[in-house]
Scaffold this active site. Structure first.
Site, PDB file in Angstrom:
ATOM      1  N   LYS A 151      40.022  37.999  34.864  1.00  0.00           N
ATOM      2  CA  LYS A 151      40.080  37.537  36.253  1.00  0.00           C
ATOM      3  C   LYS A 151      39.034  38.197  37.143  1.00  0.00           C
ATOM      4  CE  LYS A 151      44.864  36.129  35.796  1.00  0.00           C
ATOM      5  NZ  LYS A 151      45.993  36.752  35.146  1.00  0.00           N
TER       6      LYS A 151
ATOM      7  N   SER B 181      47.918  39.157  39.548  1.00  0.00           N
ATOM      8  CA  SER B 181      47.432  38.615  38.282  1.00  0.00           C
ATOM      9  C   SER B 181      48.015  37.236  37.989  1.00  0.00           C
ATOM     10  CB  SER B 181      47.750  39.575  37.131  1.00  0.00           C
ATOM     11  OG  SER B 181      46.901  39.340  36.029  1.00  0.00           O
TER      12      SER B 181
ATOM     13  N   SER C  48      43.989  39.980  31.227  1.00  0.00           N
ATOM     14  CA  SER C  48      43.700  39.556  32.604  1.00  0.00           C
ATOM     15  C   SER C  48      42.487  40.233  33.225  1.00  0.00           C
ATOM     16  CB  SER C  48      44.927  39.793  33.489  1.00  0.00           C
ATOM     17  OG  SER C  48      45.918  38.835  33.222  1.00  0.00           O
TER      18      SER C  48
END
Length: 400
Positions: A72, A124, A69
């Site tokens: 992101k 997330s 993640s």
């Protein structure tokens, strides 16, 4: 066969040792040491000074790895730059019930892009990532194209994205060094900076009688003094990944670790290492009169180890023609160990434009101003002005 006596061997050894020591005395750069970094558990890591963009440390920094993640970070900055925060994002079937971490959006639910970004970075949310991508990019594929174009623009040569959320996929990877550079860039965006430093966020919930309340997964915000970001990540393949940042004494440092089973403690060590060994130092002040009639158009700060102070050099390059806009006369190049680390524009004093006017310190290795034939190179004299002497003294004494 000729035999070597013990006395002659000792004399030869001591002569060699003396020569090595003499070389170091004559050329201090030859024995310049890098501050010893702490022992960590990461497969790859990097430490960067956010203001100057200087990489302070890396461990296998260019090794391509899955990043979970941490993806992101790019999703957020692309959405901020290409979208409108007040836009309404509608959750489609691709985003609804997306696998992995989620903020539990409902099919057809509407939420502002700004709130969606908080759900993306604090919790997330993979559902938020997909909804954002489809809204901003027209489709997930269109948004991923924007992500990869941004990576190229930032010079992230070992990075490629296949999706906006970071779920494991072939051809989806980055490096510790590239992620450090991306983070340094993103943290200069005020909206991004505000989102990732937020401990918790409340947002309207149209489906229940209570609001959404998202607590930031980044424990560094609670465990490290001055922590202000950035993003956690985990998949079965990527393992534990983390990007953190902290600000102390006006200096912001970011740390990246990939596949690190003890990431919280390792980030403490690496942040401490950066602050202790590479303080952000003012090398040139804005508005400094460098010689009669000339003035600097911006300040220049750089994360600099104490032992590097004597290896800083400044060179003034002036244009002979006065055709530059707003009294531009040239630039000061700042060099460390002979390599340019940045430049500052120089103006006629009477036409100098203060900060906020669009001029500022220029990135390292910037293009030359004008052709070689209409420039002259001047090495700055040691007595060029009392004002600038103070700036030179700051190299050793003025830590920002």
């Amino acid at each position: 066969m000729r035999k070597t006596t013990p006395g002659r061997s000792y004399r030869t050894f001591y002569s060699f040792l003396a020569a090595i020591l003499l070389m170091g005395w004559l050329n201090p750069q030859a024995v310049q040491a890098t501050p010893a970094a702490p022992t960590i558990h990461a497969q790859a890591a990097a430490v960067i000074d956010v203001t100057s963009g200087r990489l302070l440390y890396n461990l296998r920094g260019d090794e391509t790895l899955p990043i979970a993640s941490l993806t992101k970070i790019m999703t957020a900055i692309v959405a901020i730059e290409h979208g409108k925060l007040s836009d309404t994002v509608t959750v489609g079937r691709n985003a609804f019930a997306k696998e992995g971490s989620s903020i539990y959006l409902h099919m057809g639910e509407e939420m502002s892009l700004e709130n969606m970004l908080y759900g993306l970075m604090l919790r997330s949310g993979n559902d938020a990532a997909t909804a954002i991508a489809e809204h901003v990019g027209g489709s997930e594929e269109g948004f991923v194209y924007l992500m990869n174009e941004k990576a190229k623009m930032l010079g992230l040569m070992h990075t490629h994205f296949q999706n906006p959320h970071g779920l494991d996929a072939k051809g989806h990877y980055s490096t510790a060094n590239d992620l450090a550079k991306l983070t340094s860039y993103a943290l200069k965006n005020q909206q991004f900076k505000e989102i990732v430093r937020t401990p918790s966020k409340t947002a309207p919930n149209p489906n229940d009688p209570w609001d959404y309340k998202w607590l930031n997964k980044n424990k560094m915000l609670r465990f490290y003094d001055g922590a202000d970001g950035v993003k956690t990540g985990y998949t079965k393949i990527a393992k534990r990944c983390l990007v953190s940042s902290a600000t102390r004494g006006g200096q912001q440092i970011a740390v990246v670790t990939l596949n690190d089973g003890d990431d919280w403690n390792d980030h403490r060590k690496l942040l401490d290492y950066g602050f202790a060994n590479y303080p952000l130092t003012t090398l040139i002040g804005e508005g400094q009169e460098i010689e009669q009639g000339l003035i600097t158009g911006a300040e220049f700060k750089y994360a600099l180890a104490t032992e590097e102070a004597s290896h800083i050099e400044r060179r003034l390059k002036l244009t002979t023609a006065r055709t530059g806009s707003f009294g531009y006369r040239g630039k000061i190049s700042v060099l460390l160990n002979g390599e340019e680390i940045g430049t500052v524009p120089v103006y006629d004093k009477i036409s100098y434009r203060p900060s906020g006017s669009g001029e500022g310190s220029e990135p390292r290795a910037g293009g030359a101003f004008g052709s070689a034939s209409d420039r002259k190179l001047i090495r700055l004299p040691s007595d060029w002005s009392d004002a600038f002497k103070k700036v030179l003294q700051s190299l050793l004494f003025d830590v920002q």
